[in-house]
Design a protein around this motif. Structure first.
Motif, short mmCIF file in Angstrom:
data_model
loop_
_atom_site.label_atom_id
_atom_site.label_comp_id
_atom_site.label_asym_id
_atom_site.label_seq_id
_atom_site.Cartn_x
_atom_site.Cartn_y
_atom_site.Cartn_z
N UNK A 1 0.82 -1.20 0.00
CA UNK A 1 0.00 0.00 0.00
C UNK A 1 0.85 1.26 0.00
N UNK A 2 0.37 2.35 -0.65
CA UNK A 2 1.18 3.58 -0.73
C UNK A 2 1.64 4.11 0.61
N UNK A 3 0.78 3.97 1.66
CA UNK A 3 1.19 4.53 2.94
C UNK A 3 2.41 3.83 3.51
N UNK A 4 2.65 2.60 3.07
CA UNK A 4 3.80 1.87 3.57
C UNK A 4 5.10 2.33 2.96
N UNK A 5 5.00 3.12 1.86
CA UNK A 5 6.21 3.55 1.17
C UNK A 5 6.65 4.94 1.62
N UNK A 6 5.90 5.55 2.50
CA UNK A 6 6.26 6.87 3.00
C UNK A 6 7.25 6.72 4.15
N UNK B 1 14.06 0.81 19.58
CA UNK B 1 13.70 -0.41 20.31
C UNK B 1 12.58 -1.15 19.58
N UNK B 2 12.52 -2.47 19.79
CA UNK B 2 11.42 -3.24 19.21
C UNK B 2 10.10 -2.77 19.79
N UNK B 3 10.12 -2.35 21.04
CA UNK B 3 8.89 -1.85 21.67
C UNK B 3 8.32 -0.69 20.87
N UNK B 4 9.21 0.22 20.48
CA UNK B 4 8.77 1.37 19.69
C UNK B 4 8.35 0.94 18.29
N UNK B 5 9.18 0.12 17.65
CA UNK B 5 8.89 -0.28 16.27
C UNK B 5 7.58 -1.06 16.16
N UNK C 1 2.77 -4.85 13.83
CA UNK C 1 3.84 -5.56 13.14
C UNK C 1 3.81 -5.29 11.63
N UNK C 2 2.62 -5.10 11.08
CA UNK C 2 2.49 -4.89 9.64
C UNK C 2 3.24 -3.63 9.20
N UNK C 3 3.12 -2.56 9.96
CA UNK C 3 3.77 -1.30 9.58
C UNK C 3 5.28 -1.48 9.48
N UNK C 4 5.85 -2.31 10.34
CA UNK C 4 7.28 -2.56 10.27
C UNK C 4 7.65 -3.26 8.97
N UNK D 1 2.16 -11.03 8.42
CA UNK D 1 2.62 -12.15 7.60
C UNK D 1 2.28 -11.89 6.13
N UNK D 2 1.08 -11.38 5.88
CA UNK D 2 0.69 -11.06 4.51
C UNK D 2 1.60 -10.02 3.88
N UNK D 3 1.96 -9.01 4.67
CA UNK D 3 2.86 -7.97 4.17
C UNK D 3 4.25 -8.53 3.89
N UNK D 4 4.72 -9.44 4.73
CA UNK D 4 6.03 -10.06 4.49
C UNK D 4 5.99 -10.89 3.21
#
Length: 296
Positions: free
Chosen positions: A5-10, A94-98, A103-106, A157-160
């Motif tokens: 999705x476009x928002x993931x490329x920003x 940190x992973x907490x922040x990420x 998880x998808x946004x990462x 998982x779908x995003x990966x």
């Protein structure tokens, strides 16, 4: 084309990077210089100045020094900008922040870096890299690495899986180095690992993908240390960066000397690895041994 999705490329530009870009722009304007004039004084084109001022790329310390000379910055300003540049070149999260926003946004963040790089080099001594994982393997790995209990596991998982479309872009080059121990680590039943090994065999035949395996019987050429990814090719891409994963979080390095250190280490690991038919022979051997556990 990768279905991201476009928002993931920003890109979300970190605060230190934004501050550095803003201060450099302020100094240029205060000196009465256009972007083109500053580039002429510093020895680069207007495009580089624009990307620096918008935060799209992080300038190296030598570039910041050239910029400061071009605008005749006073000593106290030079110290401030050097400090900002050092922070911007090496960022820790940190992973907490990420994981705080899911998880998808990462995964979308990684997709953006993959699309921007002409070459991607991945060293992984513990688990199969995400770009090579089959869905069930990815699900187990992400569940094990989700201490904050984020609920968007299916979407992640779908995003990966969507990220993996980029492997078929022959305009990009991928180099993977894994250890034989990586192939034997099993986050689920033997059948899951067999499916994962089969996927590695298939991807290893792509013309723009190299999968190197360091066999267990090979004498070590360097300490294994940690996994890392080098995005970009020096002298080709606008920016080359290294992502280093730790137990607590992620370190991003853009400093040229640090990037070169990781490129040299990758070359040493590569020298110990086998590729092509030899790598597939290792995969077949591990699969045969794994198959022996199926009925146990």
């Amino acid at each position: 084309m990768t279905n991201i999705p476009p928002e993931g490329l920003e890109e979300e530009i970190p605060a230190a990077r934004r501050r550095l870009a803003s201060r450099l722009r302020e100094l240029r304007r205060a000196a009465g210089l256009s972007q083109e004039e500053l580039g002429e004084r510093s020895g680069w084109g207007q495009s580089k100045t624009t990307k620096t001022e918008t935060g799209k790329t992080v300038p190296q310390l030598a570039d910041v020094e050239a910029w400061l000379r071009a605008v005749a910055a006073p000593a106290e300003v030079r110290d401030e900008l050097r400090d900002l540049a050092e922070v911007a070149l090496s960022a820790t999260s940190s992973w907490k922040r990420e994981h705080s926003r899911g998880l998808r946004r990462n995964q979308l963040r990684y997709a953006r870096m993959e699309q921007a790089a002409s070459t991607i080099r991945i060293y992984q001594p513990g688990i199969v890299p995400g770009l090579l994982q089959v869905g069930p393997y990815a699900r187990r790995v992400m569940a094990l690495g989700n201490p904050s209990g984020q609920v968007d596991l299916d979407d992640a998982v779908g995003a990966r899986m969507a990220r993996q479309d980029i492997l078929y872009d022959e305009g990009k080059r991928f180099e993977f180095i894994v250890t034989e121990a990586t192939l034997r680590w099993r986050p689920g039943p033997p059948q899951l690992l067999l499916a994962q090994l089969d996927r590695l065999v298939s991807v290893s035949t792509l013309p723009n993908v190299e999968i190197g395996i360091i066999p267990l019987g090979v004498e070590a050429v360097a300490l294994p240390h940690h996994s890392f990814v080098v995005y970009g090719e020096p002298e080709v891409d606008d920016e080359v960066l290294v992502i280093i994963e730790t137990l607590a979080g992620e370190l991003t390095e853009r400093d040229n000397d640090t990037v070169q250190l990781y490129l040299e280490r990758f070359t040493r690991y590569r020298a110990a690895a086998v590729f092509g038919a030899d790598a597939r022979a290792v995969l077949s051997r591990v699969a045969a041994e794994t198959n022996g556990f199926v009925d146990q």
